[in-house]
Design a protein around this motif. Sequence first.
Motif, PDB file in Angstrom:
ATOM      1  N   GLY A  11       0.582  -1.077   0.224  1.00 23.64           N
ATOM      2  CA  GLY A  11       0.128   0.039   0.427  1.00 23.64           C
ATOM      3  C   GLY A  11       1.042   1.348   0.178  1.00 23.64           C
ATOM      4  O   GLY A  11       0.307   2.534   0.004  1.00 23.64           O
ATOM      5  N   CYS A  12       1.932   1.259  -0.057  1.00 26.02           N
ATOM      6  CA  CYS A  12       2.914   2.752  -0.026  1.00 26.02           C
ATOM      7  C   CYS A  12       2.810   3.265  -1.550  1.00 26.02           C
ATOM      8  O   CYS A  12       3.058   3.205  -2.658  1.00 26.02           O
ATOM      9  CB  CYS A  12       4.291   2.403  -0.549  1.00 26.02           C
ATOM     10  N   SER A  13       1.459   4.137  -1.240  1.00 22.33           N
ATOM     11  CA  SER A  13       0.949   4.981  -2.830  1.00 22.33           C
ATOM     12  C   SER A  13       1.485   5.710  -3.601  1.00 22.33           C
ATOM     13  O   SER A  13       1.101   6.214  -4.267  1.00 22.33           O
ATOM     14  CB  SER A  13      -0.726   4.965  -2.163  1.00 22.33           C
ATOM     15  N   ASN A  14       3.293   5.850  -2.823  1.00 19.82           N
ATOM     16  CA  ASN A  14       3.485   6.952  -3.396  1.00 19.82           C
ATOM     17  C   ASN A  14       5.002   6.316  -3.857  1.00 19.82           C
ATOM     18  O   ASN A  14       6.111   6.784  -4.512  1.00 19.82           O
ATOM     19  CB  ASN A  14       4.295   7.893  -2.598  1.00 19.82           C
ATOM     20  N   LEU A  15       5.103   4.910  -4.228  1.00 21.63           N
ATOM     21  CA  LEU A  15       5.794   4.135  -4.335  1.00 21.63           C
ATOM     22  C   LEU A  15       6.050   4.162  -6.047  1.00 21.63           C
ATOM     23  O   LEU A  15       5.195   4.079  -6.550  1.00 21.63           O
ATOM     24  CB  LEU A  15       6.699   3.606  -3.736  1.00 21.63           C
ATOM     25  N   THR A  16       7.105   4.561  -6.895  1.00 19.92           N
ATOM     26  CA  THR A  16       6.934   5.091  -8.571  1.00 19.92           C
ATOM     27  C   THR A  16       7.553   4.017  -9.238  1.00 19.92           C
ATOM     28  O   THR A  16       7.302   3.505 -10.418  1.00 19.92           O
ATOM     29  CB  THR A  16       7.285   6.010  -8.833  1.00 19.92           C
ATOM     30  N   SER A  17       8.822   3.716  -8.088  1.00 21.26           N
ATOM     31  CA  SER A  17       9.667   2.540  -9.670  1.00 21.26           C
ATOM     32  C   SER A  17      10.713   2.358  -8.124  1.00 21.26           C
ATOM     33  O   SER A  17      10.452   1.753  -7.602  1.00 21.26           O
ATOM     34  CB  SER A  17      10.382   3.660  -9.807  1.00 21.26           C
ATOM     35  N   VAL A  18      10.886   0.969  -8.166  1.00 18.00           N
ATOM     36  CA  VAL A  18      11.587  -0.066  -7.930  1.00 18.00           C
ATOM     37  C   VAL A  18      12.727  -0.544  -8.415  1.00 18.00           C
ATOM     38  O   VAL A  18      12.508  -1.349  -9.009  1.00 18.00           O
ATOM     39  CB  VAL A  18      11.233  -1.526  -7.220  1.00 18.00           C
ATOM     40  N   ASN A  19      13.748  -0.724  -7.468  1.00 11.07           N
ATOM     41  CA  ASN A  19      15.128  -0.975  -8.540  1.00 11.07           C
ATOM     42  C   ASN A  19      15.766  -2.147  -7.194  1.00 11.07           C
ATOM     43  O   ASN A  19      16.633  -1.660  -6.106  1.00 11.07           O
ATOM     44  CB  ASN A  19      16.906   0.132  -9.036  1.00 11.07           C
ATOM     45  N   ILE A  20      15.320  -3.439  -7.359  1.00 10.31           N
ATOM     46  CA  ILE A  20      16.335  -4.440  -7.077  1.00 10.31           C
ATOM     47  C   ILE A  20      16.990  -4.807  -6.794  1.00 10.31           C
ATOM     48  O   ILE A  20      17.320  -5.225  -7.144  1.00 10.31           O
ATOM     49  CB  ILE A  20      15.080  -5.694  -6.829  1.00 10.31           C
ATOM     50  N   PRO A  21      18.304  -4.573  -5.484  1.00 11.24           N
ATOM     51  CA  PRO A  21      19.793  -4.549  -5.340  1.00 11.24           C
ATOM     52  C   PRO A  21      20.166  -6.453  -5.501  1.00 11.24           C
ATOM     53  O   PRO A  21      19.288  -7.172  -6.055  1.00 11.24           O
ATOM     54  CB  PRO A  21      19.953  -4.383  -4.565  1.00 11.24           C
ATOM     55  N   ASP A  22      21.342  -6.898  -6.260  1.00  9.59           N
ATOM     56  CA  ASP A  22      21.605  -8.038  -7.199  1.00  9.59           C
ATOM     57  C   ASP A  22      21.672  -9.192  -5.500  1.00  9.59           C
ATOM     58  O   ASP A  22      21.972 -10.037  -5.966  1.00  9.59           O
ATOM     59  CB  ASP A  22      22.720  -8.301  -7.543  1.00  9.59           C
ATOM     60  N   SER A  23      21.235  -8.258  -4.207  1.00  9.84           N
ATOM     61  CA  SER A  23      21.766  -9.273  -2.772  1.00  9.84           C
ATOM     62  C   SER A  23      20.928 -10.016  -3.055  1.00  9.84           C
ATOM     63  O   SER A  23      20.812 -11.245  -2.565  1.00  9.84           O
ATOM     64  CB  SER A  23      22.733  -8.834  -2.185  1.00  9.84           C
ATOM     65  N   VAL A  24      19.851  -9.222  -3.019  1.00  8.02           N
ATOM     66  CA  VAL A  24      17.930 -10.174  -3.094  1.00  8.02           C
ATOM     67  C   VAL A  24      17.891 -11.222  -3.838  1.00  8.02           C
ATOM     68  O   VAL A  24      18.220 -11.506  -5.052  1.00  8.02           O
ATOM     69  CB  VAL A  24      17.414  -9.034  -3.659  1.00  8.02           C
ATOM     70  N   THR A  25      17.527 -12.837  -3.476  1.00  6.18           N
ATOM     71  CA  THR A  25      17.114 -13.528  -4.644  1.00  6.18           C
ATOM     72  C   THR A  25      15.712 -13.749  -3.694  1.00  6.18           C
ATOM     73  O   THR A  25      15.098 -15.121  -4.755  1.00  6.18           O
ATOM     74  CB  THR A  25      17.648 -15.128  -2.989  1.00  6.18           C
ATOM     75  N   TYR A  42      12.221  -3.067 -11.329  1.00 10.15           N
ATOM     76  CA  TYR A  42      13.953  -3.952 -12.122  1.00 10.15           C
ATOM     77  C   TYR A  42      14.120  -5.139 -11.117  1.00 10.15           C
ATOM     78  O   TYR A  42      14.266  -5.084  -9.614  1.00 10.15           O
ATOM     79  CB  TYR A  42      15.302  -3.454 -12.512  1.00 10.15           C
ATOM     80  N   ILE A  43      13.788  -6.612 -12.066  1.00 10.63           N
ATOM     81  CA  ILE A  43      14.066  -7.237 -10.569  1.00 10.63           C
ATOM     82  C   ILE A  43      15.036  -7.983 -11.331  1.00 10.63           C
ATOM     83  O   ILE A  43      15.087  -8.803 -12.304  1.00 10.63           O
ATOM     84  CB  ILE A  43      12.759  -8.406 -11.646  1.00 10.63           C
ATOM     85  N   PRO A  44      16.455  -8.390 -11.178  1.00 10.17           N
ATOM     86  CA  PRO A  44      17.613  -9.188 -10.800  1.00 10.17           C
ATOM     87  C   PRO A  44      17.847 -10.401 -11.356  1.00 10.17           C
ATOM     88  O   PRO A  44      16.567 -10.962 -10.457  1.00 10.17           O
ATOM     89  CB  PRO A  44      19.045  -8.491  -9.985  1.00 10.17           C
ATOM     90  N   ASP A  45      18.700 -11.085 -11.292  1.00 14.70           N
ATOM     91  CA  ASP A  45      18.877 -12.622 -11.887  1.00 14.70           C
ATOM     92  C   ASP A  45      19.281 -12.910 -10.640  1.00 14.70           C
ATOM     93  O   ASP A  45      18.778 -14.293 -10.737  1.00 14.70           O
ATOM     94  CB  ASP A  45      20.495 -12.896 -12.821  1.00 14.70           C
ATOM     95  N   SER A  46      19.319 -11.991  -9.170  1.00 14.23           N
ATOM     96  CA  SER A  46      19.412 -12.680  -8.311  1.00 14.23           C
ATOM     97  C   SER A  46      18.512 -13.317  -7.833  1.00 14.23           C
ATOM     98  O   SER A  46      18.233 -14.467  -6.927  1.00 14.23           O
ATOM     99  CB  SER A  46      19.790 -12.178  -7.618  1.00 14.23           C
ATOM    100  N   VAL A  47      17.624 -12.320  -8.334  1.00 19.04           N
ATOM    101  CA  VAL A  47      16.138 -13.494  -7.404  1.00 19.04           C
ATOM    102  C   VAL A  47      15.497 -14.642  -7.800  1.00 19.04           C
ATOM    103  O   VAL A  47      15.904 -15.020  -8.899  1.00 19.04           O
ATOM    104  CB  VAL A  47      14.642 -12.108  -7.722  1.00 19.04           C
ATOM    105  N   THR A  48      15.392 -15.318  -7.210  1.00 23.11           N
ATOM    106  CA  THR A  48      14.692 -16.701  -7.510  1.00 23.11           C
ATOM    107  C   THR A  48      12.957 -17.649  -7.125  1.00 23.11           C
ATOM    108  O   THR A  48      12.942 -18.019  -8.275  1.00 23.11           O
ATOM    109  CB  THR A  48      15.865 -17.933  -7.418  1.00 23.11           C
TER     110      THR A  48
END
Length: 197
Positions: A11-25, A42-48
Motif C-alpha cells: 500500500g505504499c501509494s507514493n512509490l513510483t519505481s523499484v530497483n531491487i539490488p543484486d543481493s536479493v534472492t 527491475y528484478i535482477p537475475d539474483s532473484v529466484t
Amino acid sequence: MTSIGSAAFWGCSNLTSVNIPDSVTSIGESAFNKCSSLTSVYIPDSVTSIGDGAFKGCSSITSISMGKNVSKIVNDAFDKSLLKLIRRDTWTDEYGVVFSADKTILFEAPKGLKKYIIPDGTKVIGQYAFSDTSETLECVLFPDSVEIIENYAFSPAGGQWKKMDSIKIPNSVNIIGKEAFKNMKELKYKGNASGYP
C-alpha cells in the motif's frame, strides 16, 4: 539484504519505481501489493522466487524487467495485465498459441480457437491461458508431459463456457491452481494433484 519480506511495501501509494539490488534472492508475499503509483520495476537475475500477491494491485506498472533466474513464481504474484510485460522470449505456434521460448510453458491461447492439441513437451499451462477462448473452444487434449495447471488457466473471461463442458486431465498433472477450471461442468481426472478443486 537478501530478501524483501511479506507485505514490506504494502500500500505504499507514493512509490513510483523499484530497483531491487543484486543481493536479493526472494520477494515475499504481497511485498509490493497495492502500490498504485508504481510504474517501473527491475528484478535482477539474483532473484529466484516471487511470492503470492507480490505485485497484485499495481495497476500503473508499464515497465517490468524480470531476471532470468526466477524459477518459482507463485501463481498470484502478478495481475493478469502484467503477465504480458514479464513474458519475454516467447514462441507462437501456427494457431497463435503463445509459449515460452523453450516450449514448456503455454502462456496464452487466442480468441477464436476451437480445438487444440497441446503439444507433447508442454509442462505448464499458465495463468489465464485459455480464458479468452470461452466463446469458441470446443475441445482441448493434454499430453502426459503436463505437470502444472496454474490458477485460472481455464477460467472463462465471459463467465461461462459456451461450447465446452468437460475436460480430461492426465494423471501426470500434480499441481492444479485455484479456479483453474471455473464453471466447467465436468472434470475427468484420476490423479492426486495438490490443490485439486
